[in-house]
Design an enzyme around this catalytic site. Structure first.
Site, PDB file in Angstrom:
ATOM      1  N   CYS A  56       1.552  28.891 -16.349  1.00  0.00           N
ATOM      2  CA  CYS A  56       1.019  29.259 -17.665  1.00  0.00           C
ATOM      3  C   CYS A  56       0.494  28.054 -18.421  1.00  0.00           C
ATOM      4  O   CYS A  56       1.070  27.620 -19.434  1.00  0.00           O
ATOM      5  CB  CYS A  56       2.105  29.955 -18.471  1.00  0.00           C
ATOM      6  N   GLU A  57      -0.557  27.458 -17.884  1.00  0.00           N
ATOM      7  CA  GLU A  57      -1.236  26.317 -18.498  1.00  0.00           C
ATOM      8  C   GLU A  57      -2.683  26.389 -18.035  1.00  0.00           C
ATOM      9  O   GLU A  57      -2.930  26.548 -16.829  1.00  0.00           O
ATOM     10  CB  GLU A  57      -0.682  24.978 -17.965  1.00  0.00           C
ATOM     11  N   ARG A  80      -1.756  16.055  -9.590  1.00  0.00           N
ATOM     12  CA  ARG A  80      -2.892  15.141  -9.771  1.00  0.00           C
ATOM     13  C   ARG A  80      -4.110  15.783 -10.430  1.00  0.00           C
ATOM     14  O   ARG A  80      -4.711  15.177 -11.313  1.00  0.00           O
ATOM     15  CB  ARG A  80      -3.269  14.480  -8.442  1.00  0.00           C
ATOM     16  N   PRO A 125       0.826  -1.217   0.000  1.00  0.00           N
ATOM     17  CA  PRO A 125       0.000   0.000   0.000  1.00  0.00           C
ATOM     18  C   PRO A 125       0.857   1.263   0.000  1.00  0.00           C
ATOM     19  O   PRO A 125       1.917   1.305   0.638  1.00  0.00           O
ATOM     20  CB  PRO A 125      -0.792  -0.120   1.304  1.00  0.00           C
ATOM     21  N   GLY A 126       0.418   2.258  -0.744  1.00  0.00           N
ATOM     22  CA  GLY A 126       1.107   3.551  -0.760  1.00  0.00           C
ATOM     23  C   GLY A 126       0.118   4.658  -0.415  1.00  0.00           C
ATOM     24  O   GLY A 126       0.143   5.235   0.673  1.00  0.00           O
ATOM     25  N   ARG A 127      -0.794   4.899  -1.348  1.00  0.00           N
ATOM     26  CA  ARG A 127      -1.773   5.981  -1.201  1.00  0.00           C
ATOM     27  C   ARG A 127      -2.505   5.943   0.147  1.00  0.00           C
ATOM     28  O   ARG A 127      -2.643   6.971   0.812  1.00  0.00           O
ATOM     29  CB  ARG A 127      -2.798   5.856  -2.332  1.00  0.00           C
ATOM     30  N   TYR A 173      -4.805  13.827 -13.773  1.00  0.00           N
ATOM     31  CA  TYR A 173      -5.907  12.858 -13.715  1.00  0.00           C
ATOM     32  C   TYR A 173      -7.277  13.515 -13.609  1.00  0.00           C
ATOM     33  O   TYR A 173      -8.276  12.814 -13.447  1.00  0.00           O
ATOM     34  CB  TYR A 173      -5.780  11.968 -12.473  1.00  0.00           C
TER      35      TYR A 173
HETATM   36  C1  PLP Z   1       1.970   2.187  -7.365  1.00  0.00           C
HETATM   37  C2  PLP Z   1       2.129   0.797  -6.925  1.00  0.00           C
HETATM   38  C3  PLP Z   1       1.716   0.403  -5.651  1.00  0.00           C
HETATM   39  C4  PLP Z   1       1.021   1.330  -4.696  1.00  0.00           C
HETATM   40  O1  PLP Z   1      -0.310   1.549  -5.036  1.00  0.00           O
HETATM   41  P1  PLP Z   1      -1.275   2.373  -4.072  1.00  0.00           P
HETATM   42  O2  PLP Z   1      -2.540   2.461  -4.807  1.00  0.00           O
HETATM   43  O3  PLP Z   1      -0.628   3.698  -3.841  1.00  0.00           O
HETATM   44  O4  PLP Z   1      -1.411   1.598  -2.806  1.00  0.00           O
HETATM   45  C5  PLP Z   1       1.957  -0.911  -5.265  1.00  0.00           C
HETATM   46  N1  PLP Z   1       2.568  -1.783  -6.098  1.00  0.00           N
HETATM   47  C6  PLP Z   1       2.983  -1.442  -7.335  1.00  0.00           C
HETATM   48  C7  PLP Z   1       3.662  -2.430  -8.184  1.00  0.00           C
HETATM   49  C8  PLP Z   1       2.767  -0.144  -7.780  1.00  0.00           C
HETATM   50  O5  PLP Z   1       3.159   0.200  -9.020  1.00  0.00           O
END
Ligand code: PLP
Length: 420
Positions: A344-345, A315, A277-279, A319
């Site tokens: 300037c966009e 973002r 997990p990251g986000r 997106y």
């Molecule tokens: C970006 C990524 C993540 C993290 O995803 P989240 O949605 O931020 O949790 C995990 N694994 C891989 C391979 C990724 O490219």
């Protein structure tokens, strides 16, 4: 939410955010250490309840926010790291994350990056193609190492998220076609220096429903069973990124439901589970503080021009992502604004027709839920210095990245003699 009002001033933990803006200038990123730790421990708890403690590793996806202080904070909670470049490997090691908990993902790892990873003896390398497997085998033999690899399979499942962060459909560049996987594991078995002990999957980011996860994991479980029948010793499954978060009105599933699903689908395999997990670890822990530069009346619109821009937080322009804006003083929202940056966009727009309290030049606002894929995606476009980053813990706060100066940016340019 990592912020709340106290005495009608916006605070993160116990720190009034205007104090940070005054001390370090704006735009400035602020992260709540408490929130980051809570988010991480929520995963640990949820997975811990359905699996024995040794049964899983949480490898924080560094690309969401790779500030060293954030990495160290998570390392102290027991996090591993999911990295996607040599640069992130360097950061993860500097953050103190042990190699035994680092997974190397990424669709185009260079030979130099792989060599460094193999030399260090990372926990796992997630392989994205047959030529990459062959390269890893060659390097492993040369370095006299045994490398544990997992193939990242593409299960052809629609994650039903934004097209630009969908990664598990057959037309996406990521992973190997799940139908071709058995042939690749057979190939790996014949190659020296590599041991294909895992299956990895990651179908995209900001998933707000369990169904696509379940579908992908079921295909992975099916594959593991097939591979085992063919004599492969599969001991690990890497489930990829975490669940989505709330930017506006999304309702991501509770982690306990996610964990229960993992137990149901993956549990019977008795494998070591990796999750990246990251986000969901850092996203809601961060805000980008900004000041109103001007309020401009257009023909039909009122523009709130901030000192933060698309180069600081990409973002919205990349997106069309929604980030709420919270004024520093609580007041009734009654004015419609387009909230824009100074770059300037036309794409340098945070919000369109958003109802906010009346604001004036000099007022502070927080751009919410900016802890993930914020600072890490920033650029120097328009020769704008990268914003400073601040970590908050209780009453304490500290600069965790200095603001760049214009001199820092320009110092790297050179004028050749034949131009001068
Ligand atoms: C970006 C990524 C993540 C993290 O995803 P989240 O949605 O931020 O949790 C995990 N694994 C891989 C391979 C990724 O490219």
């Amino acid at each position: 939410m990592a912020t709340q009002y106290r005495n009608n001033s916006l605070c993160m933990e116990e720190v009034a955010l205007d104090k940070i803006a005054d001390q370090f200038g704006t735009p400035v990123y602020c992260y709540s250490a408490d929130r980051i730790e809570k988010n991480f421990n929520a995963y640990r708890k949820a997975l811990g309840l359905v699996m024995p403690d040794s049964g899983f590793t949480i490898c924080y996806a560094c690309k969401a926010n790779s500030n060293l202080a954030v990495l160290r904070l998570l390392q102290k909670q027991g996090a591993g790291a999911d990295i996607v470049s040599g640069g992130e490997l360097y950061r993860a090691l500097k953050g103190g994350i042990p190699v035994s908990k680092i997974v190397f993902s990424g669709v185009g790892k260079s030979e130099a990056e792989l060599e460094e990873a193999i030399r260090r003896g990372l926990f796992q390398i997630n392989v994205e193609s047959e030529p990459e497997l062959e390269m890893i085998s060659r390097l492993a033999v040369r370095l006299r190492k045994k490398v544990t690899v997992a193939f990242r399979v593409n299960p052809n499942v629609d994650a039903r998220t934004h097209a630009k962060i969908t990664t598990g459909k057959k037309e996406n560049k990521f992973g190997v076609d799940i139908r071709q996987a058995p042939a690749l594991y057979a190939r790996a078995k014949k190659l020296p220096g590599v041991e294909a002990a895992g299956v990895a999957v990651h179908i995209g980011s900001q998933l707000t429903s369990l169904a696509p996860f379940r579908k992908a994991y079921m295909r992975v479980a099916e594959l593991v069973k097939t591979l085992r029948k063919q004599g492969h010793n599969i001991t690990r499954v890497d489930l990829g990124g975490g669940i989505g978060i709330t930017y506006k009105d999304e309702t991501p599933p509770d982690l306990s439901l996610y964990a229960a699903m993992v137990r149901d689908v993956i549990g019977p395999l008795s494998v070591h589970v990796i999750i990246e997990p990251g986000r969901s670890i850092v996203g809601d822990a961060g805000v980008l503080l900004s000041r109103v530069v001007q309020v401009k009346k257009g023909r039909d619109k009122k523009f709130l021009i901030l000192d933060a821009a698309m180069n600081d937080l990409m973002r919205p322009s990349l997106y069309g992502a929604y980030h709420a804006i919270t004024p520093f003083k609580k007041a009734k929202a009654k004015t419609l604004y387009d909230v824009v940056g100074p770059v300037c966009e036309t794409g340098d727009t945070f919000l369109i027709d958003e109802k906010l309290p009346e604001l004036k030049a000099g007022d502070l606002v927080a751009i919410m839920t900016s802890g993930a894929y914020g600072a890490v995606m920033s650029s120097n476009y328009n020769t704008r210095p990268l914003a400073a980053e601040v970590l908050v813990k209780g009453k304490k706060f500290a600069l965790v990245r200095d603001c760049q100066t214009v001199e820092d940016i320009v110092a790297r340019d050179k004028i050749p003699g034949w131009v001068a």
